[in-house]
Write a protein that holds these residues in place. Structure first.
Motif, PDB file in Angstrom:
ATOM      1  N   LEU A 216       0.828  -1.206   0.000  1.00 35.92           N
ATOM      2  CA  LEU A 216       0.000   0.000   0.000  1.00 35.92           C
ATOM      3  C   LEU A 216       0.859   1.251   0.000  1.00 35.92           C
ATOM      4  N   THR A 217       1.933   1.224   0.795  1.00 38.74           N
ATOM      5  CA  THR A 217       2.840   2.373   0.860  1.00 38.74           C
ATOM      6  C   THR A 217       3.500   2.616  -0.489  1.00 38.74           C
ATOM      7  N   SER A 218       3.927   1.511  -1.137  1.00 40.53           N
ATOM      8  CA  SER A 218       4.566   1.615  -2.441  1.00 40.53           C
ATOM      9  C   SER A 218       3.612   2.199  -3.474  1.00 40.53           C
ATOM     10  N   ASN A 219       2.370   1.715  -3.506  1.00 42.08           N
ATOM     11  CA  ASN A 219       1.381   2.210  -4.459  1.00 42.08           C
ATOM     12  C   ASN A 219       1.062   3.680  -4.217  1.00 42.08           C
ATOM     13  N   LYS A 220       1.005   4.048  -2.934  1.00 40.14           N
ATOM     14  CA  LYS A 220       0.721   5.433  -2.581  1.00 40.14           C
ATOM     15  C   LYS A 220       1.834   6.352  -3.077  1.00 40.14           C
ATOM     16  N   GLU A 221       3.099   5.951  -2.864  1.00 41.46           N
ATOM     17  CA  GLU A 221       4.229   6.766  -3.311  1.00 41.46           C
ATOM     18  C   GLU A 221       4.308   6.779  -4.839  1.00 41.46           C
ATOM     19  N   HIS A 222       3.992   5.640  -5.444  1.00 39.19           N
ATOM     20  CA  HIS A 222       3.997   5.534  -6.900  1.00 39.19           C
ATOM     21  C   HIS A 222       3.032   6.541  -7.509  1.00 39.19           C
ATOM     22  N   SER A 223       1.791   6.554  -7.024  1.00 42.74           N
ATOM     23  CA  SER A 223       0.797   7.491  -7.545  1.00 42.74           C
ATOM     24  C   SER A 223       1.205   8.927  -7.261  1.00 42.74           C
ATOM     25  N   GLY A 224       1.825   9.160  -6.099  1.00 40.74           N
ATOM     26  CA  GLY A 224       2.280  10.502  -5.759  1.00 40.74           C
ATOM     27  C   GLY A 224       3.308  11.031  -6.731  1.00 40.74           C
ATOM     28  N   VAL A 225       4.210  10.158  -7.187  1.00 44.12           N
ATOM     29  CA  VAL A 225       5.220  10.563  -8.163  1.00 44.12           C
ATOM     30  C   VAL A 225       4.568  10.976  -9.475  1.00 44.12           C
ATOM     31  N   PHE A 226       3.588  10.205  -9.924  1.00 39.30           N
ATOM     32  CA  PHE A 226       2.919  10.543 -11.180  1.00 39.30           C
ATOM     33  C   PHE A 226       2.085  11.820 -11.059  1.00 39.30           C
ATOM     34  N   TYR A 227       1.478  12.051  -9.894  1.00 40.46           N
ATOM     35  CA  TYR A 227       0.783  13.312  -9.662  1.00 40.46           C
ATOM     36  C   TYR A 227       1.775  14.483  -9.769  1.00 40.46           C
ATOM     37  N   ALA A 228       2.947  14.301  -9.193  1.00 32.94           N
ATOM     38  CA  ALA A 228       3.962  15.359  -9.213  1.00 32.94           C
ATOM     39  C   ALA A 228       4.440  15.631 -10.634  1.00 32.94           C
TER      40      ALA A 228
END
Length: 304
Positions: free
Chosen positions: A8-20
């Motif tokens: 879950l943490t990995s997916n959250k950070e992954h999506s955060g990178v794409f948002y950025a």
């Protein structure tokens, strides 16, 4: 259970990178948009950005029935002050950036957003105790030297760059600390200053020498859409700020000034010397070093 939490943490950070990446990509090409309405004074464009952004966000909040959540922004003095500070910071940043773009200072504005990640990383260390390894420290040091050298070559204090960098770094920190959702937070920020923006615009419209009398329908549409082009990347940025460390967010931010720099040099033909090229090149090398030093994160992204 631990594996599930890690995923879950990995997916959250992954999506955060794409948002950025999406947010900074849009910001990188926005000089084209502001140049298209440069016949309008920067103060007027700022007022339009604020007013139309609030209307755009109000429609979204209404559609999602989030007004109850919206009230949380004004439930306590601390929350109200945070929203007020964010409003001041982002309004200052918007105004100066628009003025810089439309007065042929895109290259210096891009310098501001190259400096900004340094301040973002510094705030991450001071406030959140985020850590960097040796190679990341090398990258940060190389960037600092490059920016200092470029600043020295300017022969003056680059006040545009420094103000842009500082205002947005602190704004990012405020958003990171905020308990509000990105939508309600930005809606509250624009709502606080929307009445001032509307009042200013009404005065401008009533003037005999108003700049609005000769404008075309295309310009009117572009002015109204400032709310959309303003709100969308900010919402994406706010989402990313809550998902990834400030140190990571700081280096993704290089995408925006890199794109703006390219526009300033090749599209608008602003001055760019060999010294500028050397300094900016060193900054990009630092970015590459930092990215490679985070291969553990990148590996998780590839595994998806």
């Amino acid at each position: 259970m631990l594996k599930h939490i890690s995923s879950l943490t990995s997916n959250k950070e992954h999506s955060g990178v794409f948002y950025a990446i999406a947010a900074y990509g849009i910001w990188g090409i926005l000089p084209i948009y502001w140049k298209s309405i440069k016949q309008i004074p920067a103060t007027d464009i700022l007022a339009h950005r604020i007013f139309w952004s609030f209307l755009f966000l109000a429609v979204i909040i209404s559609g999602m029935r989030k007004w109850g959540e919206f009230k949380l922004a004004f439930k306590s003095l601390r929350s109200f002050l945070a929203v007020g500070l964010a409003s001041i910071l982002i309004s200052t940043n918007w105004l100066l950036y628009i003025w810089a773009v439309n007065n042929n200072h895109i290259v210096e504005a891009s310098l501001g957003y190259f400096i900004n990640p340094l301040l973002t990383i510094l705030l991450g260390r001071l406030v959140f105790r985020e850590r960097s390894d040796v190679w990341q420290n090398v990258a940060i040091g190389l960037t600092l030297i490059s920016v200092a050298f470029l600043t020295y070559q300017y022969g003056r204090v680059p006040w545009i760059a420094l103000t842009l960098a500082t205002s947005f770094a602190i704004y990012g920190l405020v958003k990171k600390l905020s308990t509000l959702t990105p939508l309600t937070g930005l809606g509250a920020e624009t709502m606080l200053v929307a009445p001032l923006a509307l009042g200013f615009l009404l005065v401008q419209f009533s003037r005999a020498d108003s700049v609005y009398s000769p404008i075309t329908l295309t310009t009117v549409i572009l002015i109204v859409l400032t709310g959309v082009v303003t709100s969308v990347p900010l919402l994406l940025f706010a989402q990313s700020a809550k998902r990834v460390p400030l140190s990571t967010l700081g280096f993704i931010q290089y995408l925006s000034p890199s794109l703006s720099l390219i526009l300033g040099i090749f599209l608008y033909h602003e001055r760019f010397t060999h010294i500028d090229m050397l300094s900016f090149g060193c900054i990009w090398v630092a970015l590459a070093i930092y990215s490679l030093s985070r291969k553990d994160v990148l590996g998780r992204f590839r595994r998806g």
